[in-house]
Design an enzyme around this catalytic site. Structure first.
Site, PDB file in Angstrom:
ATOM      1  N   GLY A  92      13.821 124.212 -28.163  1.00 14.63           N
ATOM      2  CA  GLY A  92      14.985 124.984 -28.649  1.00 14.63           C
ATOM      3  C   GLY A  92      15.011 125.740 -29.974  1.00 14.63           C
ATOM      4  CB  CYS A 123      16.093 120.686 -29.276  1.00 18.45           C
ATOM      5  SG  CYS A 123      15.292 121.661 -28.108  1.00 18.45           S
ATOM      6  N   GLY A 124      12.460 120.728 -30.664  1.00 20.77           N
ATOM      7  CA  GLY A 124      11.406 121.643 -31.380  1.00 20.77           C
ATOM      8  C   GLY A 124      11.883 122.852 -30.618  1.00 20.77           C
ATOM      9  CG  ASN A 158      11.455 117.713 -32.461  1.00 20.43           C
ATOM     10  OD1 ASN A 158      10.835 118.575 -33.264  1.00 20.43           O
ATOM     11  ND2 ASN A 158      12.891 118.041 -32.044  1.00 20.43           N
ATOM     12  CG  ASN A 205      17.055 122.093 -23.016  1.00 25.50           C
ATOM     13  OD1 ASN A 205      17.525 121.470 -23.128  1.00 25.50           O
ATOM     14  ND2 ASN A 205      15.764 122.853 -22.418  1.00 25.50           N
ATOM     15  CG  HIS A 250      15.292 126.874 -24.576  1.00 26.78           C
ATOM     16  ND1 HIS A 250      15.319 125.686 -25.375  1.00 26.78           N
ATOM     17  CD2 HIS A 250      13.786 126.141 -24.211  1.00 26.78           C
ATOM     18  CE1 HIS A 250      14.438 124.802 -25.861  1.00 26.78           C
ATOM     19  NE2 HIS A 250      13.602 124.992 -24.563  1.00 26.78           N
ATOM     20  CD  GLU A 268      17.086 118.743 -26.288  1.00 27.37           C
ATOM     21  OE1 GLU A 268      16.254 118.553 -25.254  1.00 27.37           O
ATOM     22  OE2 GLU A 268      16.759 117.822 -27.859  1.00 27.37           O
ATOM     23  CB  CYS A 325       9.723 116.930 -25.790  1.00 23.22           C
ATOM     24  SG  CYS A 325      10.717 116.541 -27.749  1.00 23.22           S
TER      25      CYS A 325
END
Length: 295
Positions: free
Chosen positions: A230, A227-228, A79, A200, A169, A218, A77
Site C-alpha cells: 500500500g 502495509c508495504g 512487510n 486495499n 490498491h 486492508e 505483502c
C-alpha cells in the site's frame, strides 16, 4: 494438551504490520485458511493481521503463502516479505544477503542489510506497478489507467487512483485522515462494485515532495498499522498525480517506510526494518476446518 495437534510459530512485525510466521520447509500444515482465521484472532488466537507460511520453492530460494485474518489468500505483502528476509537469515535457513522469494505476484528479490549477524533492514524489489484497469482489476473510464477518477461510493464522492503492486490498491488523497474516513468508509470502499476482487484502500495526505502520511484499510483484515504494498502504491499514485517526487518516506501508524520508484527500471523498492516479537506453540482446535465460516 497431549494428543492435540500443534504448530510452532514466530510472530513478527514490520512497521506494526504483524503476522504469524510458520516454518513449513518440511511439513505444510493442513487447513491454512481457517488456521489463519483462528491464529489471527486477537482474543482466541495469537493475534495478528494474518498468517505467513514459509515453504520450499522450485523457482526461488523460498516460497511465501500469505493469508489475511479473514482466511482469504493474498497475492503479496511487502512487510511480510521483509520479515521473511530477517527470519530466514537469523533462523539459519539462509546464509546470504540476497534472497529470492516466490509469491503469487511473482518472484521478489530481498536485499538484507546485516550488521553483527543481525538484519537491520530489508529492501524488497517490488517490481513494476501495474496501472491497467483490467489487470488491477478495477472499473475505469479509461483502458490505460485509473488516475484521479471520481466515483460515488456509499453516497460520497471520492477521487480514486488505482495501482496494483501484485495486489489491488485504491489511493484516496485527502487533507485530513480521520477515523470516520478510514474506519467508517474503508469497508464500503474495499467492497465497492468497481473492484471485482475487492481492494486495499489507502487514505493519504501529502506533507511535502518527499513525505506522505497514510492509513490503510486492508482487504480481508481491516485497518492495519502498516502495509508495504500500500505504501508503494501510494507513492506511485502520488508521483503520477504530480504531488511528490519518486523517493518518499511514508509515515504510517506503525512506523516509517522508505519507497523509491526508479524511473529507469520502473521498479518500486520498499525499505524498512523487521522485528521478532515471540516464538511459541499454537494448539490447533480439533474443529479448525469448521472455523472458516464463524466470522
Amino acid at each position: 494438551m497431549e494428543g492435540k495437534k500443534k504448530v510452532k510459530f514466530t510472530k513478527m512485525h514490520g512497521a506494526g504490520n504483524d503476522y504469524v510466521y510458520i516454518n513449513a520447509m518440511e511439513i505444510v500444515p493442513d487447513n491454512l485458511p481457517p488456521l489463519s482465521q483462528m491464529i489471527s484472532d486477537r482474543h482466541f488466537g495469537v493475534g495478528s493481521d494474518g498468517l505467513v507460511v514459509i515453504m520450499p520453492s522450485q523457482v526461488a530460494d523460498f516460497r511465501m503463502r500469505m493469508f489475511n485474518a479473514d482466511g482469504s489468500e493474498a497475492e503479496m505483502c511487502g512487510n511480510a516479505s521483509r520479515c521473511i528476509g530477517k527470519y530466514v537469515f537469523e533462523k539459519g535457513l539462509a546464509d546470504k544477503t540476497e534472497v529470492t522469494l516466490e509469491t503469487l505476484a511473482g518472484i521478489k528479490t530481498l536485499r538484507l542489510e546485516v550488521k553483527d549477524n543481525e538484519v537491520k533492514s530489508v529492501t524488497v524489489d517490488m517490481g513494476e506497478p501495474e496501472l491497467r484497469p483490467e489487470v488491477i482489476p478495477v472499473r475505469s473510464s479509461s483502458p490505460v489507467s485509473k488516475i484521479s477518477e471520481r466515483e460515488i461510493i456509499n453516497g460520497r464522492e471520492y477521487v480514486v487512483t488505482a495501482v496494483s503492486m501484485g495486489n489491488p490498491h485504491a489511493v484516496v488523497f485527502t487533507d485530513n485522515i480521520t477515523d470516520e474516513l478510514v474506519l467508517g468508509e474503508g469497508p464500503y470502499l474495499e467492497t465497492a462494485e468497481i473492484f471485482p476482487n475487492k481492494s486495499n484502500i489507502e487514505f493519504a495526505r501529502v506533507i511535502d515532495r518527499n513525505h506522505i502520511e497514510m492509513r490503510v484499510w486492508e482487504r480481508g483484515s481491516g485497518e492495519t498499522l502498516a502495509c508495504g504494498t500500500g505504501a508503494c502504491a501510494t507513492v506511485v499514485a502520488a508521483a503520477l498525480n504530480g504531488y511528490t517526487d519518486r523517493r518518499v518516506i511514508v509515515k504510517l501508524l506503525g512506523g516509517e517506510l522508505e519507497i523509491y520508484w526508479d524511473d529507469q527500471s520502473n521498479h518500486v523498492f520498499l525499505k524498512g526494518g523487521a522485528e521478532f516479537i515471540a516464538d511459541g506453540v499454537f494448539y490447533i482446535p480439533t474443529d479448525i476446518a469448521q472455523y472458516e465460516n464463524k466470522r
